[in-house]
Design an enzyme around this catalytic site. Sequence first.
Site, PDB file in Angstrom:
ATOM      1  N   SER A 121      38.867 -27.731  -7.671  1.00 18.38           N
ATOM      2  CA  SER A 121      38.908 -29.035  -7.006  1.00 18.38           C
ATOM      3  C   SER A 121      39.007 -30.174  -8.017  1.00 18.38           C
ATOM      4  O   SER A 121      39.345 -31.300  -7.650  1.00 18.38           O
ATOM      5  CB  SER A 121      37.645 -29.226  -6.176  1.00 18.38           C
ATOM      6  OG  SER A 121      36.508 -29.261  -7.026  1.00 18.38           O
ATOM      7  N   TYR A 144      39.766 -29.406 -18.773  1.00 16.28           N
ATOM      8  CA  TYR A 144      39.534 -28.304 -17.828  1.00 16.28           C
ATOM      9  C   TYR A 144      40.332 -28.502 -16.534  1.00 16.28           C
ATOM     10  O   TYR A 144      40.997 -27.579 -16.045  1.00 16.28           O
ATOM     11  CB  TYR A 144      38.032 -28.195 -17.513  1.00 16.28           C
ATOM     12  CG  TYR A 144      37.734 -27.282 -16.356  1.00 16.28           C
ATOM     13  CD1 TYR A 144      37.793 -25.897 -16.509  1.00 16.28           C
ATOM     14  CD2 TYR A 144      37.413 -27.791 -15.096  1.00 16.28           C
ATOM     15  CE1 TYR A 144      37.543 -25.049 -15.439  1.00 16.28           C
ATOM     16  CE2 TYR A 144      37.156 -26.951 -14.033  1.00 16.28           C
ATOM     17  CZ  TYR A 144      37.219 -25.589 -14.212  1.00 16.28           C
ATOM     18  OH  TYR A 144      36.972 -24.760 -13.152  1.00 16.28           O
TER      19      TYR A 144
END
Length: 316
Positions: A121, A144
């Site tokens: 997400s 990330y």
Amino acid sequence: MSHYVVTGGAGFIGSAIVRRLLQEGARRVVVVDNLLTGHEANLEEVRHAVDLQIADIRNYAEIAPLIRGAAVVFHEAAIPSVPRSIDDPVPSHEINIDGTFNVLRAAHEGKAGRVVYAASSSAYGDTLVLPKVESMNPQPKSPYALQKLVGEYYCNIFTGVYGLETVAIRYFNVYGPRQDPSSPYSGVLSLFLKAALEHTQPTIFGDGEQSRDFTYVEDVAELNLRAARAGNVAGKIYNGGNGGRITLNQAWATVQKLEGVDIPPLYGGPRAGDVRDSQADTTAAVRDLGHAPRYSFEEGMRLTLEWYRKQAAVAK
Ligand code: UD2
């Protein structure tokens, strides 16, 4: 006999998928894990039923024979954590991007049936609107987040160019038993539960009003199996969230209530690369995959706390 592969299958989420596969009667489950953040102990009671292969997804030659001919590859191996990718970007880049490429290449060349990819997400970044829908433009805020998004793009390319079936599931802050609380990079709820059990103060970065759609690991494992079976989903991405959202201050209040403690948290500066609010629109996952999360936050946290308590008792 065709088999299932779970990369990162000795990890927190991967081992939950392994368990679900075995519960559903899977005969051959191959776990590919380098045990960097995973632990053999996560597979404890199912260890006899899985084929654990200590292999690193950065090494194509090592993993290609294990993936060849798989019915489904659940690709969970990754170095998670936004701050870890900022402090130490090389390993997360190599594992999350190059490793994912190797898994997809091995699946394509080895004629695997499908790859279900653990996306994140975090790809959304900060959006003006909540909940977050798959059609929104990604705005990654950290290495990330970008790495996980690149993995999605690679899945899509492998479907479009090579005809490999891929499905990406964007996880929304997964928590539950076996999440390792031992690193400063661990998921916040595992750190909260550890603090409550040890009667220490947790640190909240920022004002604690940032919010997350915390999702119980069993719901995510179930969704993976549904994504492995669903038709007409090749090349697509889906939110793997619960659909709700709570703040860190609320989460710490829940933990205190469950453990019966009253400990004021320490507040630190906001964390670089942090997303402010996160909440999944689950419409597409419900419609196409039959996503049906079963665990409320309180129930999931109760079960998780119970598990951490047992671990603490065993360690004594
Ligand atoms: C991101 C992704 C999540 C998953 C995860 C993997 C978002 C919204 N979510 O999680 O889906 O891919 O990365 O690592 O991007 N915090 C504290 N105190 C602590 C630790 C964390 O206050 O001791 C805060 C942190 O600043 C953040 C929240 O807790 O606001 C959650 O942090 P996290 O590291 O558990 O997960 P997050 O949201 O970066």
